[in-house]
Motif scaffolding. Structure first.
Motif, PDB file in Angstrom:
ATOM      1  N   UNK A  54      47.940 100.098 -10.369  1.00 26.42           N
ATOM      2  CA  UNK A  54      46.953 100.786  -9.525  1.00 26.42           C
ATOM      3  C   UNK A  54      46.573 102.112 -10.172  1.00 26.42           C
ATOM      4  N   UNK A  55      45.315 102.492  -9.960  1.00 33.55           N
ATOM      5  CA  UNK A  55      44.816 103.797 -10.377  1.00 33.55           C
ATOM      6  C   UNK A  55      44.410 104.519  -9.093  1.00 33.55           C
ATOM      7  N   UNK A  56      45.165 105.547  -8.731  1.00 33.52           N
ATOM      8  CA  UNK A  56      44.928 106.267  -7.484  1.00 33.52           C
ATOM      9  C   UNK A  56      44.238 107.592  -7.763  1.00 33.52           C
ATOM     10  N   UNK A  57      43.348 107.968  -6.860  1.00 34.37           N
ATOM     11  CA  UNK A  57      42.627 109.230  -7.008  1.00 34.37           C
ATOM     12  C   UNK A  57      42.810 110.066  -5.763  1.00 34.37           C
ATOM     13  N   UNK A  58      43.171 111.330  -5.978  1.00 33.70           N
ATOM     14  CA  UNK A  58      43.337 112.242  -4.857  1.00 33.70           C
ATOM     15  C   UNK A  58      41.993 112.695  -4.315  1.00 33.70           C
ATOM     16  N   UNK A  59      40.977 112.715  -5.165  1.00 28.50           N
ATOM     17  CA  UNK A  59      39.623 113.060  -4.740  1.00 28.50           C
ATOM     18  C   UNK A  59      38.652 112.767  -5.884  1.00 28.50           C
ATOM     19  N   UNK A  60      37.351 112.902  -5.604  1.00 24.02           N
ATOM     20  CA  UNK A  60      36.334 112.447  -6.557  1.00 24.02           C
ATOM     21  C   UNK A  60      35.650 113.582  -7.316  1.00 24.02           C
ATOM     22  N   UNK A  61      36.420 114.524  -7.815  1.00 23.47           N
ATOM     23  CA  UNK A  61      35.849 115.491  -8.754  1.00 23.47           C
ATOM     24  C   UNK A  61      35.990 114.919 -10.158  1.00 23.47           C
ATOM     25  N   UNK A  72      41.066 101.314 -16.419  1.00 25.93           N
ATOM     26  CA  UNK A  72      40.827 100.069 -15.671  1.00 25.93           C
ATOM     27  C   UNK A  72      40.525  98.920 -16.625  1.00 25.93           C
ATOM     28  N   UNK A  73      39.684  99.186 -17.615  1.00 26.92           N
ATOM     29  CA  UNK A  73      39.334  98.153 -18.592  1.00 26.92           C
ATOM     30  C   UNK A  73      40.566  97.684 -19.365  1.00 26.92           C
ATOM     31  N   UNK A  74      41.455  98.609 -19.703  1.00 25.82           N
ATOM     32  CA  UNK A  74      42.648  98.264 -20.490  1.00 25.82           C
ATOM     33  C   UNK A  74      43.728  97.573 -19.673  1.00 25.82           C
ATOM     34  N   UNK A  75      43.770  97.821 -18.359  1.00 28.11           N
ATOM     35  CA  UNK A  75      44.886  97.339 -17.545  1.00 28.11           C
ATOM     36  C   UNK A  75      44.497  96.370 -16.433  1.00 28.11           C
ATOM     37  N   UNK A  76      43.220  96.300 -16.101  1.00 32.59           N
ATOM     38  CA  UNK A  76      42.729  95.532 -14.946  1.00 32.59           C
ATOM     39  C   UNK A  76      43.274  96.049 -13.623  1.00 32.59           C
ATOM     40  N   UNK A  77      43.801  97.254 -13.611  1.00 27.34           N
ATOM     41  CA  UNK A  77      44.306  97.851 -12.374  1.00 27.34           C
ATOM     42  C   UNK A  77      43.129  98.337 -11.533  1.00 27.34           C
ATOM     43  N   UNK A  78      43.201  98.168 -10.217  1.00 32.70           N
ATOM     44  CA  UNK A  78      42.105  98.611  -9.358  1.00 32.70           C
ATOM     45  C   UNK A  78      42.027 100.135  -9.256  1.00 32.70           C
ATOM     46  N   UNK A  79      40.812 100.635  -9.156  1.00 31.70           N
ATOM     47  CA  UNK A  79      40.556 102.053  -8.910  1.00 31.70           C
ATOM     48  C   UNK A  79      40.502 102.241  -7.395  1.00 31.70           C
TER      49      UNK A  79
END
Length: 154
Positions: A54-61, A72-79
């Motif tokens: 998983x790729x987690x984001x605390x916010x969208x800055x 994401x491209x390298x791991x296929x992990x969801x954003x």
């Protein structure tokens, strides 16, 4: 339960803290706030012997997202992001232009995170905490193991 593997380090362009958090048994990991330098982040994940789930984001800055598409491209992990930051997400290119930072296109989020939602990496359980203020969709991630809370602002 084993102690979580954790590595936090600043990434360009504004020294955002990127955290790799992994389960030592399953070797599953998540990456929180992959700002810039996807090569370094992926190298650190590999050196830790982990696989990003998983790729987690605390916010969208922009400084918290620049490496997301490459990872994401390298791991296929969801954003993953909170829906209240969609407007900021849609302005990532403009945010980069304002700071004269080259824009690296990022795919749309794969999953919207909600307050009090639970998720796992291997045997470790995390909880999403919606903490609006810095941005409308700001999030923190709590892991009872290790009494750990990851936030996107210092």
């Amino acid at each position: 339960m084993s102690t979580l593997i954790r590595k936090t380090f600043p990434v360009p362009p504004l020294s955002c803290n990127c955290t790799i958090l992994g389960d030592p048994n399953s070797k599953q990991a998540l990456v929180v706030d992959p700002g810039g330098d996807a090569d370094r982040i992926l190298r650190e994940v590999k050196e830790l012997g982990l696989t990003v789930s998983m790729i987690l984001h605390t916010h969208a800055h922009f400084d918290h997202f620049l490496a997301s598409g490459t990872i994401r491209e390298a791991t296929n992990a969801p954003i993953c992001l909170h829906h209240d930051d969609l407007k900021l997400w849609d302005m990532l290119e403009l945010q980069c232009q304002m700071f004269r930072i080259p824009y690296n296109p990022v795919p749309a989020p794969d999953a919207w995170l909600c307050d009090e939602e639970s998720f796992t990496i291997g045997e470790a359980r995390g909880t999403v905490i919606h903490t609006p203020g810095h941005t409308p969709g700001s999030l923190c991630f709590h892991f009872a193991e290790g009494s750990l809370v990851l936030s996107g602002v210092p």
